[in-house]
Design an enzyme around this catalytic site. Structure first.
Site, mmCIF file in Angstrom:
data_model
loop_
_atom_site.group_PDB
_atom_site.id
_atom_site.type_symbol
_atom_site.label_atom_id
_atom_site.label_comp_id
_atom_site.label_asym_id
_atom_site.label_seq_id
_atom_site.Cartn_x
_atom_site.Cartn_y
_atom_site.Cartn_z
ATOM 1 N N GLU A 92 61.091 -0.378 34.996
ATOM 2 C CA GLU A 92 60.940 -1.839 34.922
ATOM 3 C C GLU A 92 61.222 -2.525 36.255
ATOM 4 O OE1 GLU A 92 59.770 -4.080 32.707
ATOM 5 O OE2 GLU A 92 59.093 -2.198 31.787
ATOM 6 N N PRO A 104 11.378 -31.970 58.820
ATOM 7 C CA PRO A 104 9.944 -32.152 59.084
ATOM 8 C C PRO A 104 9.280 -33.197 58.198
ATOM 9 C CG PRO A 104 10.290 -30.172 57.808
ATOM 10 C CD PRO A 104 11.652 -30.689 58.144
ATOM 11 N N ASP A 124 12.506 -43.188 63.624
ATOM 12 C CA ASP A 124 11.251 -43.006 64.339
ATOM 13 C C ASP A 124 10.088 -43.114 63.376
ATOM 14 O OD1 ASP A 124 12.530 -42.573 66.675
ATOM 15 O OD2 ASP A 124 12.439 -40.388 66.574
ATOM 16 N N LYS A 163 6.197 -45.788 67.146
ATOM 17 C CA LYS A 163 5.087 -46.294 67.939
ATOM 18 C C LYS A 163 3.817 -46.358 67.095
ATOM 19 C CE LYS A 163 7.274 -44.781 72.158
ATOM 20 N NZ LYS A 163 8.498 -44.214 71.589
ATOM 21 N N GLY A 194 12.699 -33.846 62.479
ATOM 22 C CA GLY A 194 13.074 -32.487 62.863
ATOM 23 C C GLY A 194 14.527 -32.389 63.252
ATOM 24 N N ASP A 195 14.774 -31.774 64.412
ATOM 25 C CA ASP A 195 16.123 -31.691 64.956
ATOM 26 C C ASP A 195 16.240 -32.692 66.101
ATOM 27 O OD1 ASP A 195 18.670 -29.687 65.228
ATOM 28 O OD2 ASP A 195 18.049 -30.505 67.164
ATOM 29 N N ILE A 249 15.747 -31.508 69.861
ATOM 30 C CA ILE A 249 14.495 -30.880 70.306
ATOM 31 C C ILE A 249 13.425 -31.948 70.448
ATOM 32 C CG2 ILE A 249 12.705 -29.204 69.716
ATOM 33 C CD1 ILE A 249 14.950 -27.695 68.167
ATOM 34 N N ALA A 309 10.383 -28.903 63.431
ATOM 35 C CA ALA A 309 9.014 -28.689 62.942
ATOM 36 C C ALA A 309 8.592 -27.222 63.073
ATOM 37 C CB ALA A 309 8.045 -29.583 63.716
ATOM 38 N N MET A 339 3.634 -31.322 70.320
ATOM 39 C CA MET A 339 2.894 -32.434 70.924
ATOM 40 C C MET A 339 1.602 -31.975 71.601
ATOM 41 S SD MET A 339 6.234 -34.439 72.442
ATOM 42 C CE MET A 339 6.981 -32.970 73.106
HETATM 43 N N1 SAH Z 1 12.556 -33.488 66.996
HETATM 44 C C1 SAH Z 1 11.305 -33.052 66.394
HETATM 45 C C2 SAH Z 1 10.170 -33.052 67.364
HETATM 46 C C3 SAH Z 1 9.749 -34.425 67.779
HETATM 47 S S1 SAH Z 1 8.416 -34.414 68.933
HETATM 48 C C4 SAH Z 1 11.523 -31.659 65.764
HETATM 49 O O1 SAH Z 1 12.528 -31.016 66.030
HETATM 50 O O2 SAH Z 1 10.657 -31.250 64.989
HETATM 51 C C5 SAH Z 1 7.049 -34.676 67.918
HETATM 52 C C6 SAH Z 1 6.248 -33.392 67.724
HETATM 53 O O3 SAH Z 1 6.885 -32.573 66.761
HETATM 54 C C7 SAH Z 1 4.868 -33.605 67.161
HETATM 55 O O4 SAH Z 1 3.944 -33.905 68.189
HETATM 56 C C8 SAH Z 1 4.587 -32.265 66.562
HETATM 57 O O5 SAH Z 1 4.216 -31.319 67.538
HETATM 58 C C9 SAH Z 1 5.931 -31.870 66.027
HETATM 59 N N2 SAH Z 1 6.125 -32.221 64.604
HETATM 60 C C10 SAH Z 1 6.971 -33.101 64.072
HETATM 61 N N3 SAH Z 1 6.912 -33.077 62.727
HETATM 62 C C11 SAH Z 1 6.017 -32.142 62.403
HETATM 63 C C12 SAH Z 1 5.512 -31.617 61.175
HETATM 64 N N4 SAH Z 1 5.950 -32.076 60.007
HETATM 65 N N5 SAH Z 1 4.588 -30.652 61.232
HETATM 66 C C13 SAH Z 1 4.145 -30.152 62.399
HETATM 67 N N6 SAH Z 1 4.586 -30.607 63.588
HETATM 68 C C14 SAH Z 1 5.509 -31.579 63.586
#
Ligand code: SAH
Length: 466
Positions: free
Chosen positions: A25, A225, A248, A270, A302-303, A306, A332, A383
């Site tokens: 125990e 995206p 944007d 834009k 996106g990010d 980038i 993207a 782009m």
């Molecule tokens: N910061 C963003 C990029 C911005 S620059 C990222 O990380 O995705 C803008 C470019 O991103 C566009 O001209 C295109 O080439 C790309 N892009 C953004 N969204 C997209 C999508 N849903 N599909 C494909 N390309 C995309």
């Protein structure tokens, strides 16, 4: 205050063994205690009487041997007799701390009563004089500390670096931790799951971060995206707290609408027919809003790091002394890779991946195109949609093989996604227009490993045999 004859401390036993001599125990009582640790517990006894089966222990039913103390951190002797004497002598000869149950005079250490809310431990010791009193005190403390307390302590431990990076003064950090360990929301959430707990802790962190600076804060948030379910949880949470959302053009309404309903929304995109902001105006805008004490969500597609001009915004915020935080997003190219099942790095095919601009790099920027064309890595070109054919021609002119696979993804990560595939030479020849929307152009041998079967062909030589 009296003086202690023992010193309470927390002794590391992880990866080590704890040996218990005896099979009755008393040995079982020690087993209950030491199996709270991650040490390997070994029991050695000629006669095993107690039931050790509920515990994760190793039981040797045989006489004690000196080798039993190899690699042992602590020894408990919980029986009498020849084995016990040999074990004590061996432990002493090897300077292994020894506890002889119920013989304080022979003990190097005593075991306290323990309240276990790992990693939080409360140890109560009476230096062996009054174990009953120690147990009584333990019961009271047990009642004071809810069972979830340890989880909160773990949570706080896991948040250390984040708290340090976001809250910059000692007193403010202390206020945060106090709020964390006393928050009923955090306690309830942590009982559900670690992720739920972390979420509540982050909410609290946002509040403290904005409180500790009355001049507001800017969150540079990656929106992904364009589908709301490709937003991170952190992005969603901060959107809910923002007073103003500055976004944007590329960020779809769906994502912007995830913010608070009463949050002010400012589009700096834009879009045709709208007033568009220059980068300098955007910098001034976010600095002004935050200086007014507002919590600003700066939403970028996106990010943010980038091709998002984050560098300029960050340096404007730094210069103005405004707090900021970056929240990553699915870029993207990553969404495009996912949509087409394209492994952008691929063993023996592509040892790396380049995210590059297809635009803005003029003919004169030979180095840019030469580096891309000769890298042998997978390229994701941003782009470049309206100049796709020229881009292909440039790459070939700088040494890329005309047969190099190409895949184009328009509207990556969105319901209306469209893909095209072919190779550099067929893209050079191509003169039709791509579908509406932003596009990523992939170039490289690894692209052929993707799933482009349903892609519209850039030319007759589609590389993917469906
Ligand atoms: N910061 C963003 C990029 C911005 S620059 C990222 O990380 O995705 C803008 C470019 O991103 C566009 O001209 C295109 O080439 C790309 N892009 C953004 N969204 C997209 C999508 N849903 N599909 C494909 N390309 C995309």
């Amino acid at each position: 205050m009296g003086h202690l004859n023992t010193f309470p401390l927390s002794y590391k036993v992880r990866g080590l063994r704890i040996a218990i001599i005896g099979g009755g125990e008393e040995a079982l009582n020690k087993v209950r205690l030491v199996t709270k640790t991650t040490a390997m517990v070994v029991i050695i006894a000629r006669h095993v009487e107690a039931d050790f089966s509920p515990f994760d222990v190793l039981v040797h039913e045989r006489p004690f041997a000196e080798a039993d103390l190899d690699g042992v951190a602590l020894v408990f002797v919980a029986e009498e007799g020849a084995d016990a004497e040999l074990a004590k002598a061996t432990a002493r000869a090897r300077n292994i701390p020894l506890n002889v149950v119920d013989v304080p005079a022979e003990c190097d250490f005593y075991t306290p009563s323990i309240v276990d809310r790992a990693p939080l431990t409360v140890a109560i010791s009476s230096e062996g004089d009054a174990p009953v009193l120690a147990r009584l005190v333990r019961a009271r403390i047990e009642a004071m500390l809810p069972p979830g307390f340890g989880k909160i302590a773990r949570l706080a431990g896991g948040l250390r670096q984040r708290v340090e990076s976001l809250i910059h003064t000692g007193p403010a950090r202390r206020r945060y931790y106090e709020a964390l360990v006393t928050s009923p929301q955090v306690e309830a959430a942590v009982a559900l799951s670690p992720i739920a707990g972390r979420y509540e802790a982050e909410v609290l962190l946002d509040q403290h971060q904005s409180q500790s600076n009355s001049a507001g804060v800017v969150w540079l948030i990656g929106a992904g995206p364009g589908s709301e379910d490709l937003l991170t949880l952190r992005a969603q949470r901060l959107l809910q707290q923002a007073d103003v959302i500055v976004h944007d053009q590329l960020v779809p309404d769906l994502v912007v609408q995830m913010g608070r309903r009463d949050a002010e929304q400012i589009s700096v995109g834009k879009a045709k027919g709208h007033h568009s902001f220059s980068q300098a105006q955007i910098n001034t805008l976010i600095v002004r809003l935050a200086s007014e004490g507002k919590k600003v969500a700066r939403l970028k597609s996106g990010d943010p790091m980038i091709f998002g001009r984050a560098g300029e915004e960050i340096s404007a915020l730094r210069k103005a002394g405004i707090q900021y935080q970056i929240v990553p997003g699915v870029s993207a190219a990553m969404a495009a890779a996912a949509d087409t099942a394209t492994p952008v790095t691929l063993r023996k095919v592509s040892s790396g991946f380049i995210m590059a601009t297809a635009h803005g790099a003029e003919d004169s920027e030979l180095a840019h195109w030469a580096a891309l064309a000769q890298s042998g890595l997978t390229l994701a070109l941003y782009m470049g949609k309206s100049i796709a054919s020229e881009v292909a021609a440039r790459l070939v002119a700088h040494g890329a093989r005309p047969s190099t696979p190409v895949g184009i993804v328009v509207n990556a990560g969105r319901p209306q996604m469209t893909t095209y595939s072919g190779n550099l030479s067929s893209l050079i020849e191509w003169d039709a227009t791509l579908a509406d929307g932003p596009a990523i152009i992939f170039v490289g041998e690894a692209v052929a490993a993707g799933d482009w079967a349903n892609a519209a062909q850039i030319a007759a030589q589609n590389f993917k045999v469906a």
